[in-house]
Write an enzyme that holds these catalytic residues in place. Structure first.
Site, short mmCIF file in Angstrom:
data_model
loop_
_atom_site.label_atom_id
_atom_site.label_comp_id
_atom_site.label_asym_id
_atom_site.label_seq_id
_atom_site.Cartn_x
_atom_site.Cartn_y
_atom_site.Cartn_z
N GLU A 121 44.48 77.09 62.83
CA GLU A 121 44.65 78.25 61.94
C GLU A 121 45.15 79.46 62.72
OE1 GLU A 121 42.07 76.27 62.37
OE2 GLU A 121 40.62 76.38 60.74
N ARG A 138 49.11 53.92 80.70
CA ARG A 138 50.37 54.01 81.44
C ARG A 138 51.50 54.62 80.60
NH1 ARG A 138 46.99 49.90 83.57
NH2 ARG A 138 48.41 48.14 83.25
N LEU A 173 30.05 41.13 77.15
CA LEU A 173 29.80 42.54 76.82
C LEU A 173 30.00 42.79 75.32
CD1 LEU A 173 29.15 45.24 78.17
CD2 LEU A 173 31.60 45.62 78.42
N GLY A 232 34.76 41.64 78.60
CA GLY A 232 35.07 40.37 77.91
C GLY A 232 34.03 40.04 76.86
N CYS A 274 36.38 76.95 61.00
CA CYS A 274 35.08 77.19 61.63
C CYS A 274 34.67 78.65 61.43
CB CYS A 274 35.12 76.84 63.11
SG CYS A 274 36.15 77.95 64.06
N TRP A 309 49.86 36.63 80.55
CA TRP A 309 49.61 37.53 79.44
C TRP A 309 49.50 36.73 78.17
CZ3 TRP A 309 48.08 42.14 80.75
CH2 TRP A 309 48.56 42.74 81.91
N ASP A 325 39.93 39.73 86.42
CA ASP A 325 41.29 40.27 86.22
C ASP A 325 41.66 41.42 87.14
OD1 ASP A 325 41.34 38.50 84.15
OD2 ASP A 325 41.12 39.99 82.56
N1 LIG Z 1 42.33 38.86 76.46
C1 LIG Z 1 41.57 39.93 76.49
O1 LIG Z 1 41.69 40.83 75.66
C2 LIG Z 1 40.54 40.06 77.55
C3 LIG Z 1 39.96 41.30 77.79
C4 LIG Z 1 38.98 41.40 78.76
C5 LIG Z 1 38.56 40.28 79.43
N2 LIG Z 1 39.16 39.09 79.19
C6 LIG Z 1 38.71 37.89 79.88
O2 LIG Z 1 37.31 37.79 79.72
C7 LIG Z 1 36.80 37.11 80.84
C8 LIG Z 1 35.59 37.84 81.34
O3 LIG Z 1 34.63 37.81 80.33
P1 LIG Z 1 33.08 37.80 80.69
O4 LIG Z 1 32.38 37.59 79.41
O5 LIG Z 1 32.85 36.90 81.81
O6 LIG Z 1 32.90 39.24 81.30
P2 LIG Z 1 32.51 40.71 80.76
O7 LIG Z 1 31.99 40.71 79.39
O8 LIG Z 1 33.63 41.61 81.11
O9 LIG Z 1 31.37 40.99 81.77
C9 LIG Z 1 30.15 40.33 81.63
C10 LIG Z 1 29.21 40.84 82.67
O10 LIG Z 1 28.95 42.21 82.45
C11 LIG Z 1 27.67 42.49 82.97
N3 LIG Z 1 26.94 43.33 82.03
C12 LIG Z 1 26.32 44.50 82.34
N4 LIG Z 1 25.70 44.99 81.28
C13 LIG Z 1 25.90 44.12 80.27
C14 LIG Z 1 25.45 44.09 78.93
N5 LIG Z 1 24.69 45.03 78.43
N6 LIG Z 1 25.81 43.04 78.19
C15 LIG Z 1 26.59 42.06 78.68
N7 LIG Z 1 27.04 42.04 79.93
C16 LIG Z 1 26.69 43.05 80.74
C17 LIG Z 1 26.96 41.17 83.11
O11 LIG Z 1 26.75 40.92 84.48
P3 LIG Z 1 25.61 41.72 85.24
O12 LIG Z 1 24.46 41.86 84.28
O13 LIG Z 1 25.30 40.91 86.41
O14 LIG Z 1 26.20 43.02 85.59
C18 LIG Z 1 27.89 40.14 82.55
O15 LIG Z 1 27.91 38.94 83.27
C19 LIG Z 1 37.89 37.00 81.84
O16 LIG Z 1 38.39 35.69 81.85
C20 LIG Z 1 38.93 37.94 81.34
O17 LIG Z 1 40.21 37.53 81.69
C21 LIG Z 1 40.13 38.96 78.27
#
Ligand SMILES: NC(=O)c1ccc[n+]([C@@H]2O[C@H](COP(=O)([O-])OP(=O)(O)OC[C@H]3O[C@@H](n4cnc5c(N)ncnc54)[C@H](OP(=O)(O)O)[C@@H]3O)[C@@H](O)[C@H]2O)c1
Length: 368
Positions: A52, A207, A297, A294, A75, A170, A200
């Site tokens: 504004e 970027r 999480l 991944g 505001c 990819w 990874d």
């Molecule tokens: N295509 C895609 O979009 C994409 C994106 C991302 C990843 N990826 C792939 O996903 C794979 C990795 O997946 P991932 O499941 O192994 O790894 P992640 O989800 O990235 O990490 C899991 C780790 O995070 C830690 N963590 C800490 N706090 C957590 C919580 N509250 N909940 C869950 N985990 C927690 C845990 O280890 P600690 O408790 O020991 O710390 C757990 O082993 C790779 O192969 C990657 O290439 C693909």
């Protein structure tokens, strides 16, 4: 041109602030006098003038007696900037047309009331839905004080985010990957599990030439992130937090020396407590958080009802492999009746891939 047309113009102006205004909303304003647009403005960045005031300052003729169109309620409190209602009254604006109300309890209807009390005619709810949608992050963050959380992943048509070997680069093509950088620009924070960092070694930066990188957060319960990881090596350039339960301070030193901040958090079911992490990020004005993998999480965040939106990039590719990673892993819900429900898809074609975007339906299985 009518009220709707001018509000559309204001919305287009507001859009120019995307990615820069956080934790403030995007806001656009247009001033119209006898059918002529005499002023335009938008909120460029947090800490800078509100839309504004910018529109008033740039008027090509006196705004006295004019109509102001603004996407969000003006505001009426002293924040980082002086109240806009004062500027509107001082300028002699006769009518104000408002898109959406401001959820901030310091404003929430008081701005509009103040204008009316001072003789300004106010029309509300013009393109309200569009104006609210523009600021979905803001509308979540202000009342909840926690970031709006979006889950993003790229998968094959058979639902794999990596091959059976763990290789994930990819899956999607260039157009989809470029779109991810727009998201990284838009969200103030980005979150990955240490599993993704180990597999990874991602940079997790934006970027885009004109973009801003989000604050990077790695969930790493026991500090397994290699000191040589890209997120650590570039921590001097991009804010990087390691969310951990590790209390051995001597182990923090190499990360801190590289520029990382250690965020010591409580443990929940053997991992970093995500709720506590969101509270802390909220305190740091991280209003939106993009989870980029991944599956472990993603499951934790979904199971705890912390996710508001999903961006699923789907590639025309089949990878197979019973052990290949999928977007959401963990224990899983026992039956479809307990699943996290998503609203209607928005579908966007990005080169040869699709982006499916949808909001989580609140109130179903653990969602708050
Ligand atoms: N295509 C895609 O979009 C994409 C994106 C991302 C990843 N990826 C792939 O996903 C794979 C990795 O997946 P991932 O499941 O192994 O790894 P992640 O989800 O990235 O990490 C899991 C780790 O995070 C830690 N963590 C800490 N706090 C957590 C919580 N509250 N909940 C869950 N985990 C927690 C845990 O280890 P600690 O408790 O020991 O710390 C757990 O082993 C790779 O192969 C990657 O290439 C693909």
């Amino acid at each position: 041109m009518n009220d709707l047309d001018y509000m559309k113009l204001a919305l287009a102006l507001a859009e120019r602030g995307r990615g820069w205004t956080s934790p403030n909303p995007m806001v656009g304003a247009v001033i119209v006098k006898e059918g002529r647009v005499i002023g335009r403005g938008w909120h460029h960045r947090c800490g800078q003038a509100h839309a504004e005031r910018e529109a008033l300052a740039g008027c090509t003729e006196s705004p006295a007696g004019a109509t102001l169109y603004v996407t969000l309620e003006p505001c009426c409190h002293q924040g980082r900037q002086p109240p806009c209602t004062r500027a509107i009254l001082e300028a002699g604006i006769a009518r104000v047309v408002v898109g959406s109300g401001d959820p901030n309890p310091l404003v929430a209807g008081k701005g509009i009331a103040q204008l009316r009390e001072n003789g300004v005619e106010v029309t509300e709810h013009v393109l309200e839905e569009e104006c609210r949608r523009l600021n979905f992050i803001f509308f979540h963050y202000i009342p909840k004080k926690r970031p709006y959380v979006a889950l993003k992943y790229a998968m094959t048509l058979d639902g794999k985010i990596a091959a059976c070997t763990g290789v994930s680069r990819w899956i999607t093509g260039e157009a989809a990957r470029a779109h991810v950088h727009q998201l990284r620009h838009q969200y103030r924070g980005i979150l990955a599990g240490v599993g993704t960092v180990l597999a990874d070694d991602p940079q997790l930066t934006c970027r885009l030439p004109e973009g801003r990188s989000p604050v990077r957060v790695v969930c790493d319960t026991r500090l397994r992130t290699p000191v040589t990881a890209q997120v650590v090596r570039t921590a001097g350039e991009v804010p990087t937090l390691l969310a951990t339960c590790c209390g051995e301070e001597e182990r923090w030193v190499p990360y801190q020396a590289a520029g990382c901040e250690i965020l010591r958090l409580p443990e929940r079911e053997g991992h970093v407590d995500l709720g506590a992490l969101l509270d802390e990020l909220g305190r740091r004005e991280v209003d939106g958080l993009l989870i980029e993998g991944g599956g472990a999480l993603a499951w934790s965040a979904l199971e705890q009802g912390l996710v508001q939106r999903v961006y699923a990039y789907v590639a025309p590719m089949l990878l197979g492999g019973a052990g290949a990673k999928t977007p959401v892993e963990g224990k899983g819900f026992p039956a479809p009746a307990q699943a996290v429900r998503l609203g209607a898809w928005e579908v966007t074609r990005l080169g040869g891939d699709l982006l499916l975007e949808s909001e989580v339906v609140p109130g179903v299985y653990g969602n708050h």
